[in-house]
Design a protein around this motif. Structure first.
Motif, PDB file in Angstrom:
ATOM      1  N   TRP A   1       0.847  -1.195   0.000  1.00  0.00           N
ATOM      2  CA  TRP A   1       0.000   0.000   0.000  1.00  0.00           C
ATOM      3  C   TRP A   1       0.881   1.243   0.000  1.00  0.00           C
ATOM      4  CZ3 TRP A   1      -5.099  -0.215   3.207  1.00  0.00           C
ATOM      5  CH2 TRP A   1      -5.815  -1.368   2.871  1.00  0.00           C
ATOM      6  N   VAL A   2       1.976   1.197   0.780  1.00  0.00           N
ATOM      7  CA  VAL A   2       2.923   2.318   0.815  1.00  0.00           C
ATOM      8  C   VAL A   2       3.458   2.573  -0.597  1.00  0.00           C
ATOM      9  CG1 VAL A   2       5.187   3.095   1.653  1.00  0.00           C
ATOM     10  CG2 VAL A   2       3.592   1.981   3.236  1.00  0.00           C
ATOM     11  N   LYS A   3       3.863   1.509  -1.270  1.00  0.00           N
ATOM     12  CA  LYS A   3       4.423   1.626  -2.617  1.00  0.00           C
ATOM     13  C   LYS A   3       3.411   2.240  -3.582  1.00  0.00           C
ATOM     14  CE  LYS A   3       6.693  -1.184  -6.147  1.00  0.00           C
ATOM     15  NZ  LYS A   3       7.114  -2.525  -6.524  1.00  0.00           N
ATOM     16  N   GLU A   4       2.157   1.805  -3.502  1.00  0.00           N
ATOM     17  CA  GLU A   4       1.116   2.346  -4.382  1.00  0.00           C
ATOM     18  C   GLU A   4       0.868   3.826  -4.095  1.00  0.00           C
ATOM     19  OE1 GLU A   4      -0.507   1.126  -6.979  1.00  0.00           O
ATOM     20  OE2 GLU A   4      -0.006  -0.996  -6.859  1.00  0.00           O
ATOM     21  N   LEU A   5       0.769   4.177  -2.833  1.00  0.00           N
ATOM     22  CA  LEU A   5       0.518   5.573  -2.471  1.00  0.00           C
ATOM     23  C   LEU A   5       1.706   6.456  -2.831  1.00  0.00           C
ATOM     24  CD1 LEU A   5      -1.367   7.674  -1.320  1.00  0.00           C
ATOM     25  CD2 LEU A   5      -0.645   7.000   0.986  1.00  0.00           C
ATOM     26  N   GLN A   6       2.908   5.948  -2.645  1.00  0.00           N
ATOM     27  CA  GLN A   6       4.096   6.711  -3.061  1.00  0.00           C
ATOM     28  C   GLN A   6       4.082   6.952  -4.564  1.00  0.00           C
ATOM     29  OE1 GLN A   6       7.164   4.138  -1.427  1.00  0.00           O
ATOM     30  NE2 GLN A   6       7.506   5.524   0.304  1.00  0.00           N
ATOM     31  N   ARG A   7       3.670   5.961  -5.319  1.00  0.00           N
ATOM     32  CA  ARG A   7       3.565   6.114  -6.777  1.00  0.00           C
ATOM     33  C   ARG A   7       2.565   7.220  -7.122  1.00  0.00           C
ATOM     34  NH1 ARG A   7       3.024   1.849 -11.516  1.00  0.00           N
ATOM     35  NH2 ARG A   7       4.510   0.824 -10.170  1.00  0.00           N
ATOM     36  N   MET A   8       1.424   7.217  -6.435  1.00  0.00           N
ATOM     37  CA  MET A   8       0.396   8.228  -6.680  1.00  0.00           C
ATOM     38  C   MET A   8       0.937   9.630  -6.411  1.00  0.00           C
ATOM     39  SD  MET A   8      -3.308   8.743  -4.782  1.00  0.00           S
ATOM     40  CE  MET A   8      -3.699   7.007  -4.843  1.00  0.00           C
ATOM     41  N   VAL A   9       1.583   9.793  -5.272  1.00  0.00           N
ATOM     42  CA  VAL A   9       2.111  11.111  -4.892  1.00  0.00           C
ATOM     43  C   VAL A   9       3.225  11.538  -5.853  1.00  0.00           C
ATOM     44  CG1 VAL A   9       3.359  12.358  -3.074  1.00  0.00           C
ATOM     45  CG2 VAL A   9       1.405  10.917  -2.474  1.00  0.00           C
ATOM     46  N   LYS A  10       4.063  10.598  -6.258  1.00  0.00           N
ATOM     47  CA  LYS A  10       5.178  10.917  -7.158  1.00  0.00           C
ATOM     48  C   LYS A  10       4.680  11.319  -8.551  1.00  0.00           C
ATOM     49  CE  LYS A  10       9.374   9.029  -9.197  1.00  0.00           C
ATOM     50  NZ  LYS A  10      10.225   7.861  -9.383  1.00  0.00           N
ATOM     51  N   THR A  11       3.739  10.562  -9.095  1.00  0.00           N
ATOM     52  CA  THR A  11       3.243  10.850 -10.445  1.00  0.00           C
ATOM     53  C   THR A  11       2.237  12.003 -10.459  1.00  0.00           C
ATOM     54  OG1 THR A  11       1.413   9.264 -10.298  1.00  0.00           O
ATOM     55  CG2 THR A  11       3.534   8.456 -11.192  1.00  0.00           C
ATOM     56  N   LYS A  12       1.671  12.290  -9.279  1.00  0.00           N
ATOM     57  CA  LYS A  12       0.644  13.335  -9.138  1.00  0.00           C
ATOM     58  C   LYS A  12      -0.556  13.074 -10.048  1.00  0.00           C
ATOM     59  CE  LYS A  12       4.099  16.696  -7.775  1.00  0.00           C
ATOM     60  NZ  LYS A  12       4.764  17.963  -8.029  1.00  0.00           N
ATOM     61  N   GLU A  13      -0.844  11.778 -10.207  1.00  0.00           N
ATOM     62  CA  GLU A  13      -1.997  11.364 -11.010  1.00  0.00           C
ATOM     63  C   GLU A  13      -2.982  10.589 -10.154  1.00  0.00           C
ATOM     64  OE1 GLU A  13      -0.625  10.690 -15.579  1.00  0.00           O
ATOM     65  OE2 GLU A  13      -0.354   9.006 -14.213  1.00  0.00           O
ATOM     66  N   LYS A  14      -4.255  10.817 -10.454  1.00  0.00           N
ATOM     67  CA  LYS A  14      -5.315  10.077  -9.796  1.00  0.00           C
ATOM     68  C   LYS A  14      -6.329   9.700 -10.865  1.00  0.00           C
ATOM     69  CE  LYS A  14      -7.868  14.281  -8.548  1.00  0.00           C
ATOM     70  NZ  LYS A  14      -8.474  15.047  -7.463  1.00  0.00           N
ATOM     71  N   ALA A  15      -7.241   8.811 -10.509  1.00  0.00           N
ATOM     72  CA  ALA A  15      -8.288   8.407 -11.448  1.00  0.00           C
ATOM     73  C   ALA A  15      -9.479   7.890 -10.657  1.00  0.00           C
ATOM     74  CB  ALA A  15      -7.783   7.340 -12.404  1.00  0.00           C
ATOM     75  N   GLU A  16     -10.637   8.074 -11.229  1.00  0.00           N
ATOM     76  CA  GLU A  16     -11.858   7.554 -10.634  1.00  0.00           C
ATOM     77  C   GLU A  16     -12.176   6.206 -11.261  1.00  0.00           C
ATOM     78  OE1 GLU A  16     -14.642  10.683 -11.439  1.00  0.00           O
ATOM     79  OE2 GLU A  16     -13.920  11.882  -9.755  1.00  0.00           O
ATOM     80  N   ILE A  17     -12.911   5.387 -10.540  1.00  0.00           N
ATOM     81  CA  ILE A  17     -13.297   4.073 -11.049  1.00  0.00           C
ATOM     82  C   ILE A  17     -13.971   4.206 -12.413  1.00  0.00           C
ATOM     83  CG2 ILE A  17     -14.756   2.060 -10.633  1.00  0.00           C
ATOM     84  CD1 ILE A  17     -14.528   2.778  -7.604  1.00  0.00           C
ATOM     85  N   GLN A  18     -14.785   5.236 -12.573  1.00  0.00           N
ATOM     86  CA  GLN A  18     -15.527   5.441 -13.813  1.00  0.00           C
ATOM     87  C   GLN A  18     -14.612   5.593 -15.024  1.00  0.00           C
ATOM     88  OE1 GLN A  18     -15.912   6.789 -10.800  1.00  0.00           O
ATOM     89  NE2 GLN A  18     -17.650   8.181 -10.756  1.00  0.00           N
ATOM     90  N   ALA A  19     -13.347   5.934 -14.799  1.00  0.00           N
ATOM     91  CA  ALA A  19     -12.407   6.084 -15.916  1.00  0.00           C
ATOM     92  C   ALA A  19     -12.275   4.785 -16.696  1.00  0.00           C
ATOM     93  CB  ALA A  19     -11.046   6.543 -15.400  1.00  0.00           C
ATOM     94  N   LEU A  20     -12.469   3.664 -16.025  1.00  0.00           N
ATOM     95  CA  LEU A  20     -12.373   2.374 -16.714  1.00  0.00           C
ATOM     96  C   LEU A  20     -13.470   2.208 -17.756  1.00  0.00           C
ATOM     97  CD1 LEU A  20     -11.501   0.138 -13.642  1.00  0.00           C
ATOM     98  CD2 LEU A  20      -9.976   0.726 -15.542  1.00  0.00           C
ATOM     99  N   SER A  21     -14.559   2.923 -17.605  1.00  0.00           N
ATOM    100  CA  SER A  21     -15.646   2.809 -18.583  1.00  0.00           C
ATOM    101  C   SER A  21     -15.285   3.472 -19.908  1.00  0.00           C
ATOM    102  CB  SER A  21     -16.948   3.374 -18.022  1.00  0.00           C
ATOM    103  OG  SER A  21     -16.823   4.753 -17.781  1.00  0.00           O
ATOM    104  N   SER A  22     -14.130   4.145 -19.963  1.00  0.00           N
ATOM    105  CA  SER A  22     -13.672   4.698 -21.235  1.00  0.00           C
ATOM    106  C   SER A  22     -13.400   3.581 -22.241  1.00  0.00           C
ATOM    107  CB  SER A  22     -12.418   5.552 -21.047  1.00  0.00           C
ATOM    108  OG  SER A  22     -11.318   4.746 -20.679  1.00  0.00           O
TER     109      SER A  22
END
Length: 129
Positions: A87-108
């Motif tokens: 979980w730490v690794k995933e959250l660090q990735r999020m903070v480093k890339t400064k990217e987020k996404a909503e579940i609904q994005a998968l419906s693209s």
């Protein structure tokens, strides 16, 4: 039965906050949290690593706000995160890339992509942490 409880939340700091409420309860429900929590809940998705793994289009990736980044960094200090190195690794990735996404994005990828492709693949591969 040993059936895992899996969480599908947005790939942002607030998705993790929601996950933490399922895991350990909320302050408002602290009087009854023992019977309302699932301490062994697993993070199925949408995880930061999923954005690349599933080739989420750029237009579906959102830039984190300064407040999002601050919240993400604060979450890195929370015990429910620090006790799980993945979980730490995933959250660090999020903070480093400064990217987020909503579940609904998968419906693209199509209206039924989540139920016909994403979730079956995650479950088949045991891809939860």
């Amino acid at each position: 039965l040993r059936i895992p409880v899996l969480a599908l939340v947005d790939s942002d700091p607030y998705g993790l906050k929601i996950l933490s409420v399922y895991m350990s309860g909320s302050k408002n429900m602290s009087y009854d949290s023992a019977s309302l929590t699932t301490p062994d809940i697993k993070w199925l998705g949408l995880r930061p690593s999923d954005l690349n793994k599933y080739d989420l289009p750029d237009q579906c990736r959102l830039k984190m706000t300064e407040n999002d980044i601050k919240t993400g960094k604060e979450l890195l200090q929370e015990s429910f995160i620090t006790q799980n190195p993945l979980w730490v690794k995933e959250l660090q990735r999020m903070v480093k890339t400064k990217e987020k996404a909503e579940i609904q994005a998968l419906s693209s990828f199509g209206f039924q992509y989540i139920t016909e492709t994403y979730l079956p693949r995650k479950l088949r591969e045991g891809d939860w942490i």
